[in-house]
Motif scaffolding. Structure first.
Motif, PDB file in Angstrom:
ATOM      1  N   ALA A 289       0.836  -1.194   0.000  1.00  0.00           N
ATOM      2  CA  ALA A 289       0.000   0.000   0.000  1.00  0.00           C
ATOM      3  C   ALA A 289       0.874   1.248   0.000  1.00  0.00           C
ATOM      4  CB  ALA A 289      -0.931   0.004   1.209  1.00  0.00           C
ATOM      5  N   SER A 290       0.915   1.930  -1.151  1.00  0.00           N
ATOM      6  CA  SER A 290       1.697   3.161  -1.244  1.00  0.00           C
ATOM      7  C   SER A 290       0.792   4.390  -1.220  1.00  0.00           C
ATOM      8  CB  SER A 290       2.540   3.163  -2.526  1.00  0.00           C
ATOM      9  OG  SER A 290       1.732   3.345  -3.668  1.00  0.00           O
ATOM     10  N   ILE A 291      -0.484   4.191  -0.971  1.00  0.00           N
ATOM     11  CA  ILE A 291      -1.438   5.295  -0.893  1.00  0.00           C
ATOM     12  C   ILE A 291      -1.295   6.004   0.451  1.00  0.00           C
ATOM     13  CG2 ILE A 291      -3.090   4.293  -2.505  1.00  0.00           C
ATOM     14  CD1 ILE A 291      -4.580   3.073  -0.191  1.00  0.00           C
ATOM     15  N   PRO A 292      -1.772   7.253   0.581  1.00  0.00           N
ATOM     16  CA  PRO A 292      -1.661   7.967   1.863  1.00  0.00           C
ATOM     17  C   PRO A 292      -2.322   7.190   2.998  1.00  0.00           C
ATOM     18  CG  PRO A 292      -2.296   9.481   0.111  1.00  0.00           C
ATOM     19  CD  PRO A 292      -2.360   8.102  -0.473  1.00  0.00           C
ATOM     20  N   SER A 293      -1.789   7.336   4.184  1.00  0.00           N
ATOM     21  CA  SER A 293      -2.279   6.570   5.332  1.00  0.00           C
ATOM     22  C   SER A 293      -3.754   6.812   5.602  1.00  0.00           C
ATOM     23  CB  SER A 293      -1.447   6.900   6.570  1.00  0.00           C
ATOM     24  OG  SER A 293      -1.484   8.285   6.852  1.00  0.00           O
ATOM     25  N   HIS A 294      -4.222   8.054   5.407  1.00  0.00           N
ATOM     26  CA  HIS A 294      -5.635   8.333   5.694  1.00  0.00           C
ATOM     27  C   HIS A 294      -6.557   7.677   4.677  1.00  0.00           C
ATOM     28  CE1 HIS A 294      -6.002  11.441   2.501  1.00  0.00           C
ATOM     29  NE2 HIS A 294      -4.753  11.743   2.806  1.00  0.00           N
ATOM     30  N   VAL A 295      -6.063   7.452   3.457  1.00  0.00           N
ATOM     31  CA  VAL A 295      -6.841   6.736   2.440  1.00  0.00           C
ATOM     32  C   VAL A 295      -6.883   5.250   2.774  1.00  0.00           C
ATOM     33  CG1 VAL A 295      -7.012   6.159  -0.015  1.00  0.00           C
ATOM     34  CG2 VAL A 295      -6.285   8.454   0.682  1.00  0.00           C
ATOM     35  N   CYS A 418      -1.625  16.872   0.829  1.00  0.00           N
ATOM     36  CA  CYS A 418      -0.541  16.339  -0.010  1.00  0.00           C
ATOM     37  C   CYS A 418       0.711  15.926   0.760  1.00  0.00           C
ATOM     38  CB  CYS A 418      -0.171  17.354  -1.087  1.00  0.00           C
ATOM     39  SG  CYS A 418       0.448  18.933  -0.459  1.00  0.00           S
ATOM     40  N   ILE A 419       0.937  16.503   1.948  1.00  0.00           N
ATOM     41  CA  ILE A 419       2.187  16.207   2.662  1.00  0.00           C
ATOM     42  C   ILE A 419       1.879  15.757   4.093  1.00  0.00           C
ATOM     43  CG2 ILE A 419       4.460  17.054   3.350  1.00  0.00           C
ATOM     44  CD1 ILE A 419       4.234  19.238   1.295  1.00  0.00           C
ATOM     45  N   PRO A 420       2.316  14.548   4.474  1.00  0.00           N
ATOM     46  CA  PRO A 420       2.137  14.103   5.859  1.00  0.00           C
ATOM     47  C   PRO A 420       3.029  14.894   6.804  1.00  0.00           C
ATOM     48  CG  PRO A 420       3.459  12.520   4.646  1.00  0.00           C
ATOM     49  CD  PRO A 420       3.007  13.543   3.645  1.00  0.00           C
ATOM     50  N   ILE A 444       0.328  -7.352   4.288  1.00  0.00           N
ATOM     51  CA  ILE A 444       0.351  -6.006   3.719  1.00  0.00           C
ATOM     52  C   ILE A 444       1.627  -5.296   4.151  1.00  0.00           C
ATOM     53  CG2 ILE A 444      -0.944  -5.017   5.676  1.00  0.00           C
ATOM     54  CD1 ILE A 444      -2.242  -3.077   3.627  1.00  0.00           C
ATOM     55  N   SER A 445       2.205  -4.521   3.247  1.00  0.00           N
ATOM     56  CA  SER A 445       3.379  -3.699   3.552  1.00  0.00           C
ATOM     57  C   SER A 445       3.033  -2.242   3.276  1.00  0.00           C
ATOM     58  CB  SER A 445       4.573  -4.113   2.678  1.00  0.00           C
ATOM     59  OG  SER A 445       4.938  -5.456   2.920  1.00  0.00           O
ATOM     60  N   LEU A 446       3.536  -1.366   4.139  1.00  0.00           N
ATOM     61  CA  LEU A 446       3.250   0.064   4.034  1.00  0.00           C
ATOM     62  C   LEU A 446       4.436   0.784   3.412  1.00  0.00           C
ATOM     63  CD1 LEU A 446       1.613   0.644   7.528  1.00  0.00           C
ATOM     64  CD2 LEU A 446       0.555  -0.157   5.412  1.00  0.00           C
ATOM     65  N   VAL A 447       4.175   1.486   2.332  1.00  0.00           N
ATOM     66  CA  VAL A 447       5.217   2.158   1.567  1.00  0.00           C
ATOM     67  C   VAL A 447       4.839   3.626   1.426  1.00  0.00           C
ATOM     68  CG1 VAL A 447       6.353   2.295  -0.688  1.00  0.00           C
ATOM     69  CG2 VAL A 447       5.757   0.067   0.256  1.00  0.00           C
ATOM     70  N   GLY A 448       5.862   4.507   1.400  1.00  0.00           N
ATOM     71  CA  GLY A 448       5.585   5.867   0.973  1.00  0.00           C
ATOM     72  C   GLY A 448       5.786   6.947   1.998  1.00  0.00           C
ATOM     73  N   SER A 449       5.370   8.141   1.641  1.00  0.00           N
ATOM     74  CA  SER A 449       5.676   9.340   2.420  1.00  0.00           C
ATOM     75  C   SER A 449       4.971   9.395   3.759  1.00  0.00           C
ATOM     76  CB  SER A 449       5.320  10.587   1.603  1.00  0.00           C
ATOM     77  OG  SER A 449       3.936  10.639   1.349  1.00  0.00           O
ATOM     78  N   SER A 450       3.943   8.601   3.963  1.00  0.00           N
ATOM     79  CA  SER A 450       3.222   8.631   5.237  1.00  0.00           C
ATOM     80  C   SER A 450       4.058   8.080   6.393  1.00  0.00           C
ATOM     81  CB  SER A 450       1.927   7.817   5.138  1.00  0.00           C
ATOM     82  OG  SER A 450       1.049   8.353   4.187  1.00  0.00           O
ATOM     83  N   TYR A 451       5.113   7.324   6.082  1.00  0.00           N
ATOM     84  CA  TYR A 451       5.776   6.557   7.126  1.00  0.00           C
ATOM     85  C   TYR A 451       7.276   6.811   7.264  1.00  0.00           C
ATOM     86  CZ  TYR A 451       1.484   4.161   5.800  1.00  0.00           C
ATOM     87  OH  TYR A 451       0.189   3.899   5.458  1.00  0.00           O
ATOM     88  N   ASP A 452       8.011   6.779   6.168  1.00  0.00           N
ATOM     89  CA  ASP A 452       9.470   6.671   6.243  1.00  0.00           C
ATOM     90  C   ASP A 452      10.226   7.860   5.675  1.00  0.00           C
ATOM     91  OD1 ASP A 452       9.190   3.979   7.253  1.00  0.00           O
ATOM     92  OD2 ASP A 452       8.704   3.371   5.205  1.00  0.00           O
ATOM     93  N   GLY A 453       9.570   9.011   5.523  1.00  0.00           N
ATOM     94  CA  GLY A 453      10.224  10.194   4.963  1.00  0.00           C
ATOM     95  C   GLY A 453       9.390  10.760   3.831  1.00  0.00           C
ATOM     96  N   VAL A 454       9.348  12.092   3.728  1.00  0.00           N
ATOM     97  CA  VAL A 454       8.446  12.732   2.768  1.00  0.00           C
ATOM     98  C   VAL A 454       9.106  13.032   1.419  1.00  0.00           C
ATOM     99  CG1 VAL A 454       7.113  13.759   4.637  1.00  0.00           C
ATOM    100  CG2 VAL A 454       8.943  15.097   3.573  1.00  0.00           C
TER     101      VAL A 454
END
Length: 471
Positions: A289-295, A418-420, A444-454
């Motif tokens: 899941a590379s979509i924003p965390s709130h989505v 647009c920016i966490p 499930i794996s969490l990918v993207g700007s919500s977690y590990d850097g923007v």
């Protein structure tokens, strides 16, 4: 089958690394990428004409550190090396960075000599901030805001006029809320371990440095040797995700646009059911899941409300962007990267990027004005129009840069959520989310700007590490 949710740089990079690992392991893994909109690339979008390029999101990438070198390796692998446009350390866009304070633009020091000189709006040479760190006591803390940390160690002026506007430029956030670990994890650890940043720095100088365990491409080595400050891609930064998408499609990844997923149901530890808006159901063995965390939170809420709430607890901000093109024979600005506005100035804008100095093949003068961020609703209300943002941006450009001409062309975009924001406790929250996934054995794996850097580099490296975790 592995399913990737989201066709932004995170999702595309996940596909890239899954293909890479699949090739190395000689497996025949089927990959599916689902993108809710009609285009891939996420927030990286470029409007291109023969005279100018309007970047609608990120415009440059930093080459530094493990994550920066990793991105350069990817770019070379995609065959984009000849399209890279570097800005080296001696370029005006690297040396000339300004802040707007007390109704004036001020050039920030860019050399060692500069910290021994008095530079407005600072009341004393910046060298005194280092003495402040040596003399001041420290607090034993698990986390802190980056503003509090910098004020405690280096003084209020540094926090107000250096760090706060920098946070505005990086994540459009409030330094009084953003975790110190977002940008200054190592200096914070030095304070907590040694009682101060300078004390920790001096001790670290006597330790053996661990080289990053990464094989460097020719492009990455060149960036190091030539001392690149930042770089971009000729013809628009969105050529980068476009090349990634092409790479995926050439390697038989099933990319489905306009494919919005409404619900994720975990059947067991190796089966996931994805229910699309059309009613179609897709079965997968694992989801990235590379979509924003709130989505993502809305997709898992029925089955895992606790996980959903933790995902929703990561806040996001909205940014307004106004691009201007002035078709003028003479440059309307001095060569520089641009300027940022400290929140203490209570301005409607976060800053202005001088794109005609940073991006190649631009005619005339091209500027991008950033508005709102953490303060978007406070400054502009719930129903601000693009026309209103245009007028505000034009007024600020005229006032600060003394540009009285009307723009030849412009574009306005409101980038909603647009920016966490990596507020205090963010990294503990992400650890808690991933621990929940581990404890419940969810595929499930969490990918993207919500977690590990923007940043772009962070998102790409997040994809790499999450793919490697599942091997």
């Amino acid at each position: 089958m592995a399913a990737i949710l989201g066709g932004g740089i995170g999702g595309l990079s996940t596909g890239y690394y899954l293909l890479k690992n699949n090739l190395c392991s000689n497996n025949n893994l089927k990959l599916l990428l689902l993108e809710a909109t009609n285009t891939c690339g996420g927030w990286i979008k470029s409007i291109k004409t023969k005279d100018y390029i309007f970047e609608q999101g990120p415009r440059t990438i930093r080459p530094k550190g493990l994550v920066g070198l990793n991105t350069l390796n990817m770019i070379q692998d995609l065959g984009l090396s000849e399209h890279v446009h570097p800005i080296k350390f001696d370029h005006p866009a690297a040396k000339n960075r300004m802040i707007y304070a007390n109704n004036s633009l001020h050039l920030l020091p860019s050399s060692l000599k500069g910290i021994f000189q008095k530079n407005e709006p600072f009341s004393r040479p910046l060298i005194y901030a280092l003495f402040n760190d040596l003399w001041n006591p420290y607090k034993q803390l698990k986390d802190d805001s980056i503003y509090n940390f910098v004020e405690r160690r280096f003084g209020k002026e540094i926090a107000d006029y250096a760090i706060s506007p920098m946070i505005c430029g990086i994540c459009a956030g409030d330094a009084k809320e953003i975790s110190v670990k977002f940008l200054m994890k190592i200096p914070f650890e030095w304070e907590q371990t040694h009682g101060g940043v300078m004390k920790g720095l001096m001790r670290s100088m006597f330790k053996t440095k661990n080289d990053n365990n990464i094989e460097l491409s020719e492009l990455a080595r060149r960036a190091q040797e030539e001392k690149w400050n930042v770089y971009t891609i000729k013809g628009g930064l969105d050529n980068f995700p476009a090349s990634l998408l092409q790479h995926l499609m050439e390697n038989n990844v099933d990319v489905q646009l306009n494919s919005k997923v409404d619900e994720i149901k975990f059947v067991d530890s190796s089966t996931v059911k994805l229910k699309k808006k059309t009613g179609e159901e897709i079965m997968a063995n694992h989801v990235y899941a590379s979509i924003p965390s709130h989505v993502l939170a809305d997709l898992v809420v029925k089955q895992h409300p606790e996980l959903s709430q933790n995902l929703k607890d990561i806040p996001f901000v909205t940014v307004g962007l106004v691009n201007f093109y002035f078709d003028s024979d003479k440059p309307l600005i001095s060569p520089a990267f641009g300027f940022l506005v400290p929140p203490i100035e209570n301005s409607p804008i976060l800053g202005v990027v001088f794109d005609s100095c940073c991006i190649p093949d631009q005619k005339g003068t091209v500027l991008t004005v950033m508005l709102g961020g953490k303060w978007f609703k406070e400054k502009f209300g719930e129903n601000v129009t693009e026309k209103e943002l245009f007028n505000i941006a034009l007024r600020e450009v005229a006032t600060i840069l003394n540009i009285q001409e009307q723009p030849t062309a412009h574009n306005v975009k409101i980038l909603n959520k647009c920016i966490p924001q990596y507020i205090i406790g963010h990294y503990e929250k992400v650890e808690q989310i991933r621990q929940y996934i581990h404890d419940h054995n969810l595929p499930i794996s969490l990918v993207g700007s919500s977690y590990d850097g923007v940043g772009i580099n962070d998102v790409i490296y997040s994809a790499k590490t999450q793919v490697q975790c599942c091997i």
